[in-house]
Design a protein around this motif. Sequence first.
Motif, PDB file in Angstrom:
ATOM      1  N   SER A  69       0.842  -1.203   0.000  1.00 38.38           N
ATOM      2  CA  SER A  69       0.000   0.000   0.000  1.00 38.38           C
ATOM      3  C   SER A  69       0.873   1.248   0.000  1.00 38.38           C
ATOM      4  CB  SER A  69      -0.891   0.026   1.255  1.00 38.38           C
ATOM      5  OG  SER A  69      -0.101   0.259   2.409  1.00 38.38           O
ATOM      6  N   GLY A  70       0.213   2.373  -0.239  1.00 38.94           N
ATOM      7  CA  GLY A  70       0.908   3.663  -0.112  1.00 38.94           C
ATOM      8  C   GLY A  70       1.321   3.904   1.325  1.00 38.94           C
ATOM      9  N   THR A  95      -4.712  16.030   4.404  1.00 39.95           N
ATOM     10  CA  THR A  95      -4.255  14.841   3.693  1.00 39.95           C
ATOM     11  C   THR A  95      -5.050  13.665   4.214  1.00 39.95           C
ATOM     12  OG1 THR A  95      -2.348  13.438   3.157  1.00 39.95           O
ATOM     13  CG2 THR A  95      -2.392  14.386   5.371  1.00 39.95           C
ATOM     14  N   PHE A  96      -4.886  12.535   3.536  1.00 39.76           N
ATOM     15  CA  PHE A  96      -5.494  11.307   4.037  1.00 39.76           C
ATOM     16  C   PHE A  96      -4.761  10.911   5.324  1.00 39.76           C
ATOM     17  CE2 PHE A  96      -5.983   6.545   3.668  1.00 39.76           C
ATOM     18  CZ  PHE A  96      -7.320   6.550   4.022  1.00 39.76           C
ATOM     19  N   SER A  99      -1.035   9.421   5.818  1.00 40.22           N
ATOM     20  CA  SER A  99       0.232  10.181   5.798  1.00 40.22           C
ATOM     21  C   SER A  99       0.689  10.428   7.235  1.00 40.22           C
ATOM     22  CB  SER A  99       0.072  11.550   5.124  1.00 40.22           C
ATOM     23  OG  SER A  99      -0.772  11.508   4.017  1.00 40.22           O
ATOM     24  N   VAL A 140       2.880  16.553   0.780  1.00 41.65           N
ATOM     25  CA  VAL A 140       1.850  15.715   0.140  1.00 41.65           C
ATOM     26  C   VAL A 140       1.434  16.404  -1.156  1.00 41.65           C
ATOM     27  CG1 VAL A 140      -0.434  14.663   0.396  1.00 41.65           C
ATOM     28  CG2 VAL A 140       1.034  14.976   2.413  1.00 41.65           C
ATOM     29  N   LEU A 142      -1.095  16.799  -3.299  1.00 39.25           N
ATOM     30  CA  LEU A 142      -2.507  16.408  -3.291  1.00 39.25           C
ATOM     31  C   LEU A 142      -3.183  16.628  -4.648  1.00 39.25           C
ATOM     32  CD1 LEU A 142      -4.064  15.270  -0.799  1.00 39.25           C
ATOM     33  CD2 LEU A 142      -5.294  17.434  -0.771  1.00 39.25           C
ATOM     34  N   ASP A 166       4.866  12.281  -0.269  1.00 38.66           N
ATOM     35  CA  ASP A 166       3.618  11.536  -0.382  1.00 38.66           C
ATOM     36  C   ASP A 166       3.042  11.869  -1.753  1.00 38.66           C
ATOM     37  OD1 ASP A 166       1.049  10.585  -0.404  1.00 38.66           O
ATOM     38  OD2 ASP A 166       0.684  10.990   1.708  1.00 38.66           O
ATOM     39  N   CYS A 168       1.086   9.779  -3.317  1.00 36.08           N
ATOM     40  CA  CYS A 168       0.030   8.770  -3.484  1.00 36.08           C
ATOM     41  C   CYS A 168      -1.056   9.246  -4.439  1.00 36.08           C
ATOM     42  CB  CYS A 168      -0.571   8.414  -2.129  1.00 36.08           C
ATOM     43  SG  CYS A 168       0.537   7.396  -1.134  1.00 36.08           S
ATOM     44  N   SER A 189       0.418   5.221  -4.175  1.00 34.54           N
ATOM     45  CA  SER A 189      -0.661   4.299  -3.841  1.00 34.54           C
ATOM     46  C   SER A 189      -1.310   3.813  -5.133  1.00 34.54           C
ATOM     47  CB  SER A 189      -1.729   5.015  -3.003  1.00 34.54           C
ATOM     48  OG  SER A 189      -2.907   4.221  -2.908  1.00 34.54           O
ATOM     49  N   LYS A 194      -7.165   5.173  -7.548  1.00 30.95           N
ATOM     50  CA  LYS A 194      -6.089   6.087  -7.906  1.00 30.95           C
ATOM     51  C   LYS A 194      -5.962   6.089  -9.442  1.00 30.95           C
ATOM     52  CE  LYS A 194      -4.585   7.248  -3.795  1.00 30.95           C
ATOM     53  NZ  LYS A 194      -5.730   7.724  -2.997  1.00 30.95           N
TER      54      LYS A 194
END
Length: 374
Positions: A69-70, A95-96, A99, A140, A142, A166, A168, A189, A194
């Motif tokens: 996974s990420g 962020t998710f 992170s 990140v 995003l 990040d 992802c 990710s 994605k």
Amino acid sequence: MTQSTDAPARFRVPFVDPRKAYRDYKDEIDAAIADCLENGDLIHRRQLFDFERDLAAYTGARYAVGLASGYHALFFALLAAKVGPGDEVVTVAHTFAASISAIVHTGATPVLVDVADDFNMNVDAFEAALTEKTKAVIPVHLNGRSCDMERIMKIADARGIAVIEDACQALGATFRGKMCGSFATGCFSFYPFKALGCYGDGGALITDDEAVAKMAVRLRYNGEDRQTGEFHYHGYSALLDNLHASVLGAKLRHFPAWVEHRRALADRYRAGLVGVPGLGLPHFEGAEYRDSYQNYAIRSDRRDDLRAHLSKSGIETIVSWAKPVWEHKALGLGSPDLPETLRICRAVLSLPMSSETTPEQVDLVIDAIRSFPR
Ligand SMILES: Cc1ncc(COP(=O)(O)O)c(C=O)c1O
């Protein structure tokens, strides 16, 4: 983003359409899966190594390591940077949660800073958050837009801080022509929705540093060096499965075209929505940025009403995220004062955007937004 299972059936314009995404490339995907099954290649086999080679080539990194996974990519990158208890790691709150969880699981303390109006790390805030304890920073990227990697790398290098990107949400996005993730240690990710997704969890770490790559390769296989049989760490079961790697390998061949498709859809949204009162569009300044539009995240001053209106019109949207991460009290992240993050949480709305979204569907979204009564 979690899947709303009946979305493609219920919505004229689903946020993503995994059935169409499969049908569009069915022959190649079926052949990739059959190649694994017919050869008994399930774990740590050729299809994984081929995908890693191709991902490294695509991103311009020396090494790519396929992971479960990420999240695992972020966690292993932090471990490789020797981040642990007593250290601080700066990242954004917008962020998710993964992170931030990756930091917490090393024993280090996450230091959350605000974002700028492009949803990415406010670099002044990063600089202001540095202390003697800062060991790493996680910018990140995003929604498929790079952070300002020139400034972030300059600050981090001057202070001897590790940078873990990040990326992802940003495979295929570039900053000054260089791929997101390839400035330092990059984390991707391949979660199904994605831009490059497999059929379950999947991720990868990229790096130019042989020692980082080697550590991730061992950590993913419970700490074992598969060549010598020696266990170097108490590791994890965190391999990218062969079946997923084979599917990703087949999809990666089309990925550059998918990025172009997303960019064309973004231009179409812009042309159709520019000037609509109360909307903010994600087209930000900076010729050095080339966004890959994992998400087309707009802002609306009446987000919840607009979302309800779109849903009634058969259009599925996503809100990432309505509740700031620190308000999930169980996560123990305190109460940081991050006004831009709060503003985004109140206004953000992601419109349908995927490799299977058509220009005609984008036009339906534009018409529906334009018909929203003000
Ligand atoms: C910005 C960001 N970071 C980290 C992750 C974690 O990736 P994964 O779900 O593959 O663990 C995601 C994916 O959802 C993400 O969007």
